[in-house]
Design a protein around this motif. Structure first.
Motif, PDB file in Angstrom:
ATOM      1  N   ALA A 106       0.827  -1.210   0.000  1.00  0.00           N
ATOM      2  CA  ALA A 106       0.000   0.000   0.000  1.00  0.00           C
ATOM      3  C   ALA A 106       0.859   1.257   0.000  1.00  0.00           C
ATOM      4  CB  ALA A 106      -0.936  -0.002   1.214  1.00  0.00           C
ATOM      5  N   VAL A 107       1.947   1.240   0.758  1.00  0.00           N
ATOM      6  CA  VAL A 107       2.850   2.399   0.789  1.00  0.00           C
ATOM      7  C   VAL A 107       3.509   2.585  -0.581  1.00  0.00           C
ATOM      8  CG1 VAL A 107       5.015   3.259   1.779  1.00  0.00           C
ATOM      9  CG2 VAL A 107       3.240   2.338   3.266  1.00  0.00           C
ATOM     10  N   GLY A 108       3.931   1.498  -1.186  1.00  0.00           N
ATOM     11  CA  GLY A 108       4.533   1.585  -2.524  1.00  0.00           C
ATOM     12  C   GLY A 108       3.538   2.096  -3.552  1.00  0.00           C
ATOM     13  N   GLU A 109       2.300   1.636  -3.473  1.00  0.00           N
ATOM     14  CA  GLU A 109       1.264   2.090  -4.398  1.00  0.00           C
ATOM     15  C   GLU A 109       0.990   3.584  -4.222  1.00  0.00           C
ATOM     16  OE1 GLU A 109      -1.443   2.036  -7.457  1.00  0.00           O
ATOM     17  OE2 GLU A 109       0.039   0.546  -6.890  1.00  0.00           O
ATOM     18  N   ALA A 110       0.968   4.053  -2.962  1.00  0.00           N
ATOM     19  CA  ALA A 110       0.765   5.485  -2.708  1.00  0.00           C
ATOM     20  C   ALA A 110       1.903   6.296  -3.331  1.00  0.00           C
ATOM     21  CB  ALA A 110       0.663   5.757  -1.210  1.00  0.00           C
ATOM     22  N   GLY A 111       3.127   5.795  -3.256  1.00  0.00           N
ATOM     23  CA  GLY A 111       4.268   6.472  -3.878  1.00  0.00           C
ATOM     24  C   GLY A 111       4.141   6.514  -5.394  1.00  0.00           C
ATOM     25  N   ARG A 112       3.697   5.391  -5.982  1.00  0.00           N
ATOM     26  CA  ARG A 112       3.503   5.357  -7.437  1.00  0.00           C
ATOM     27  C   ARG A 112       2.391   6.314  -7.861  1.00  0.00           C
ATOM     28  NH1 ARG A 112       4.702   0.045  -6.354  1.00  0.00           N
ATOM     29  NH2 ARG A 112       2.543  -0.617  -6.190  1.00  0.00           N
ATOM     30  N   MET A 113       1.305   6.377  -7.078  1.00  0.00           N
ATOM     31  CA  MET A 113       0.200   7.280  -7.390  1.00  0.00           C
ATOM     32  C   MET A 113       0.661   8.734  -7.320  1.00  0.00           C
ATOM     33  SD  MET A 113      -2.520   5.648  -8.261  1.00  0.00           S
ATOM     34  CE  MET A 113      -3.816   6.835  -8.015  1.00  0.00           C
ATOM     35  N   ARG A 114       1.471   9.053  -6.315  1.00  0.00           N
ATOM     36  CA  ARG A 114       1.981  10.430  -6.182  1.00  0.00           C
ATOM     37  C   ARG A 114       2.882  10.783  -7.367  1.00  0.00           C
ATOM     38  NH1 ARG A 114       2.736  14.696  -2.949  1.00  0.00           N
ATOM     39  NH2 ARG A 114       4.776  15.665  -2.841  1.00  0.00           N
ATOM     40  N   ALA A 115       3.755   9.866  -7.752  1.00  0.00           N
ATOM     41  CA  ALA A 115       4.637  10.113  -8.896  1.00  0.00           C
ATOM     42  C   ALA A 115       3.818  10.309 -10.171  1.00  0.00           C
ATOM     43  CB  ALA A 115       5.622   8.955  -9.067  1.00  0.00           C
ATOM     44  N   PHE A 116       2.768   9.512 -10.338  1.00  0.00           N
ATOM     45  CA  PHE A 116       1.898   9.652 -11.507  1.00  0.00           C
ATOM     46  C   PHE A 116       1.200  11.005 -11.492  1.00  0.00           C
ATOM     47  CE2 PHE A 116      -2.324   9.270 -13.417  1.00  0.00           C
ATOM     48  CZ  PHE A 116      -1.969   8.932 -14.706  1.00  0.00           C
ATOM     49  N   LEU A 117       0.693  11.419 -10.314  1.00  0.00           N
ATOM     50  CA  LEU A 117       0.008  12.702 -10.193  1.00  0.00           C
ATOM     51  C   LEU A 117       0.943  13.854 -10.549  1.00  0.00           C
ATOM     52  CD1 LEU A 117      -2.470  14.412  -9.239  1.00  0.00           C
ATOM     53  CD2 LEU A 117      -1.429  14.376  -6.974  1.00  0.00           C
ATOM     54  N   LEU A 118       2.182  13.806 -10.058  1.00  0.00           N
ATOM     55  CA  LEU A 118       3.132  14.885 -10.342  1.00  0.00           C
ATOM     56  C   LEU A 118       3.549  14.895 -11.816  1.00  0.00           C
ATOM     57  CD1 LEU A 118       5.306  14.855  -7.102  1.00  0.00           C
ATOM     58  CD2 LEU A 118       3.315  16.266  -7.660  1.00  0.00           C
ATOM     59  N   ALA A 119       3.681  13.731 -12.428  1.00  0.00           N
ATOM     60  CA  ALA A 119       3.999  13.674 -13.863  1.00  0.00           C
ATOM     61  C   ALA A 119       2.828  14.214 -14.681  1.00  0.00           C
ATOM     62  CB  ALA A 119       4.320  12.239 -14.271  1.00  0.00           C
ATOM     63  N   ASP A 120       1.622  13.858 -14.284  1.00  0.00           N
ATOM     64  CA  ASP A 120       0.417  14.359 -14.946  1.00  0.00           C
ATOM     65  C   ASP A 120       0.334  15.880 -14.812  1.00  0.00           C
ATOM     66  OD1 ASP A 120      -1.607  13.433 -16.539  1.00  0.00           O
ATOM     67  OD2 ASP A 120      -3.010  13.044 -14.898  1.00  0.00           O
ATOM     68  N   LEU A 121       0.648  16.392 -13.630  1.00  0.00           N
ATOM     69  CA  LEU A 121       0.627  17.830 -13.381  1.00  0.00           C
ATOM     70  C   LEU A 121       1.613  18.549 -14.311  1.00  0.00           C
ATOM     71  CD1 LEU A 121      -0.447  20.150 -11.555  1.00  0.00           C
ATOM     72  CD2 LEU A 121       1.495  19.693 -10.057  1.00  0.00           C
ATOM     73  N   ALA A 122       2.816  18.012 -14.438  1.00  0.00           N
ATOM     74  CA  ALA A 122       3.820  18.626 -15.318  1.00  0.00           C
ATOM     75  C   ALA A 122       3.366  18.587 -16.773  1.00  0.00           C
ATOM     76  CB  ALA A 122       5.162  17.905 -15.163  1.00  0.00           C
ATOM     77  N   ARG A 123       2.726  17.491 -17.186  1.00  0.00           N
ATOM     78  CA  ARG A 123       2.242  17.376 -18.561  1.00  0.00           C
ATOM     79  C   ARG A 123       1.152  18.413 -18.841  1.00  0.00           C
ATOM     80  NH1 ARG A 123       1.812  12.279 -18.458  1.00  0.00           N
ATOM     81  NH2 ARG A 123      -0.380  12.095 -17.945  1.00  0.00           N
ATOM     82  N   TYR A 124       0.215  18.565 -17.903  1.00  0.00           N
ATOM     83  CA  TYR A 124      -0.850  19.561 -18.067  1.00  0.00           C
ATOM     84  C   TYR A 124      -0.276  20.979 -18.053  1.00  0.00           C
ATOM     85  CZ  TYR A 124      -4.990  16.570 -17.847  1.00  0.00           C
ATOM     86  OH  TYR A 124      -5.979  15.668 -18.128  1.00  0.00           O
ATOM     87  N   ARG A 125       0.715  21.221 -17.183  1.00  0.00           N
ATOM     88  CA  ARG A 125       1.337  22.555 -17.108  1.00  0.00           C
ATOM     89  C   ARG A 125       2.019  22.881 -18.431  1.00  0.00           C
ATOM     90  NH1 ARG A 125       4.340  22.183 -12.419  1.00  0.00           N
ATOM     91  NH2 ARG A 125       5.991  21.232 -13.613  1.00  0.00           N
ATOM     92  N   GLY A 126       2.627  21.889 -19.045  1.00  0.00           N
ATOM     93  CA  GLY A 126       3.297  22.091 -20.329  1.00  0.00           C
ATOM     94  C   GLY A 126       2.332  22.359 -21.474  1.00  0.00           C
ATOM     95  N   ALA A 127       1.075  21.952 -21.323  1.00  0.00           N
ATOM     96  CA  ALA A 127       0.079  22.128 -22.389  1.00  0.00           C
ATOM     97  C   ALA A 127      -0.802  23.357 -22.169  1.00  0.00           C
ATOM     98  CB  ALA A 127      -0.781  20.882 -22.483  1.00  0.00           C
ATOM     99  N   LEU A 128      -0.426  24.207 -21.222  1.00  0.00           N
ATOM    100  CA  LEU A 128      -1.224  25.415 -20.968  1.00  0.00           C
ATOM    101  C   LEU A 128      -1.138  26.353 -22.166  1.00  0.00           C
ATOM    102  CD1 LEU A 128      -0.391  26.150 -17.239  1.00  0.00           C
ATOM    103  CD2 LEU A 128      -2.582  25.448 -18.162  1.00  0.00           C
ATOM    104  N   PRO A 129      -2.100  27.171 -22.447  1.00  0.00           N
ATOM    105  CA  PRO A 129      -3.329  27.462 -21.708  1.00  0.00           C
ATOM    106  C   PRO A 129      -4.488  26.532 -22.046  1.00  0.00           C
ATOM    107  CG  PRO A 129      -3.144  29.013 -23.496  1.00  0.00           C
ATOM    108  CD  PRO A 129      -1.918  28.123 -23.559  1.00  0.00           C
ATOM    109  N   GLY A 130      -4.336  25.670 -23.035  1.00  0.00           N
ATOM    110  CA  GLY A 130      -5.447  24.806 -23.439  1.00  0.00           C
ATOM    111  C   GLY A 130      -5.888  23.812 -22.391  1.00  0.00           C
ATOM    112  N   SER A 131      -5.020  23.476 -21.464  1.00  0.00           N
ATOM    113  CA  SER A 131      -5.348  22.472 -20.450  1.00  0.00           C
ATOM    114  C   SER A 131      -5.591  23.103 -19.083  1.00  0.00           C
ATOM    115  CB  SER A 131      -4.205  21.464 -20.353  1.00  0.00           C
ATOM    116  OG  SER A 131      -3.032  22.127 -19.910  1.00  0.00           O
ATOM    117  N   ALA A 132      -6.013  24.344 -19.040  1.00  0.00           N
ATOM    118  CA  ALA A 132      -6.121  25.085 -17.782  1.00  0.00           C
ATOM    119  C   ALA A 132      -7.031  24.407 -16.767  1.00  0.00           C
ATOM    120  CB  ALA A 132      -6.600  26.513 -18.051  1.00  0.00           C
ATOM    121  N   ALA A 133      -8.198  23.949 -17.199  1.00  0.00           N
ATOM    122  CA  ALA A 133      -9.145  23.344 -16.245  1.00  0.00           C
ATOM    123  C   ALA A 133      -8.538  22.095 -15.602  1.00  0.00           C
ATOM    124  CB  ALA A 133     -10.456  23.009 -16.939  1.00  0.00           C
TER     125      ALA A 133
END
Length: 191
Positions: A42-69
């Motif tokens: 469960a701890v490892g899965e939480a770490g993987r989920m956090r890494a995925f969330l941060l990678a997703d955040l960077a991808r959306y930030r890179g696609a701004l302004p179209g991905s603002a929402a």
């Protein structure tokens, strides 16, 4: 992290054994090892989920302004999980500050960044989740009956202590369910 009724029984027996050492039946030792493995997973899965969330955040930030929402939603989720905004987040929020949600997030990120910088300047480390070593079997099991002890796995060195006044968040608080965008209501015109 939530435990089921069976897992709580195993945990209770393990804690009782620590407080009042006595030999454990093989079944109890195996239950403790399975519970330790489930917690590690469960701890490892939480770490993987956090890494995925941060990678997703960077991808959306890179696609701004179209991905603002999507970016604003992901940033809110990351901040709930203890994410420290980076300069790119502040720049993106400044560009989007005409949106009320972005303006509120910009203030929240500025406050978090200021607090982080002040902590570093004061010589204190900013609290972060400490890496946890693997859980090991408790003493008093089969080895107490004179049977050979299982080889022990060396524990990872302890990380920085997390302040006691802030309890660890539940996975549902760190990674809330994603909301799907609602399609606009209106007539479609065939072109």
């Amino acid at each position: 992290m939530a435990f089921g009724a069976d897992e709580l029984r195993v945990l209770r027996r393990a804690l009782a054994t620590v407080l009042h050492p006595m030999p454990l039946p093989d079944e109890d030792v195996q239950d403790c090892l399975r519970l330790a493995g489930a917690v590690d997973e469960a701890v490892g899965e939480a770490g993987r989920m956090r890494a995925f969330l941060l990678a997703d955040l960077a991808r959306y930030r890179g696609a701004l302004p179209g991905s603002a929402a999507g970016y604003l939603e992901l940033l809110q989720d990351a901040l709930v999980g203890g994410y420290d905004p980076v300069p790119d987040d502040l720049a993106a929020l400044r560009a989007l500050r005409h949106r009320p949600v972005a303006a509120a997030l910009l203030e929240r990120c500025r406050t978090a960044t200021e607090r982080s910088v002040r902590s570093r300047l004061a010589g204190r480390a900013v609290p972060a989740p400490a890496p946890r070593g693997r859980l090991l079997a408790l003493p008093g099991g089969r080895a107490a009956d004179g049977e050979p002890e299982r080889p022990k796995t060396p524990a990872a060195p302890p990380g920085p202590a997390v302040p006691p006044e802030r309890p660890a968040p539940k996975p549902s608080e760190v990674f809330p369910p994603r909301r799907r965008p609602v399609p606009p209501v209106g007539r479609r015109v065939a072109g």
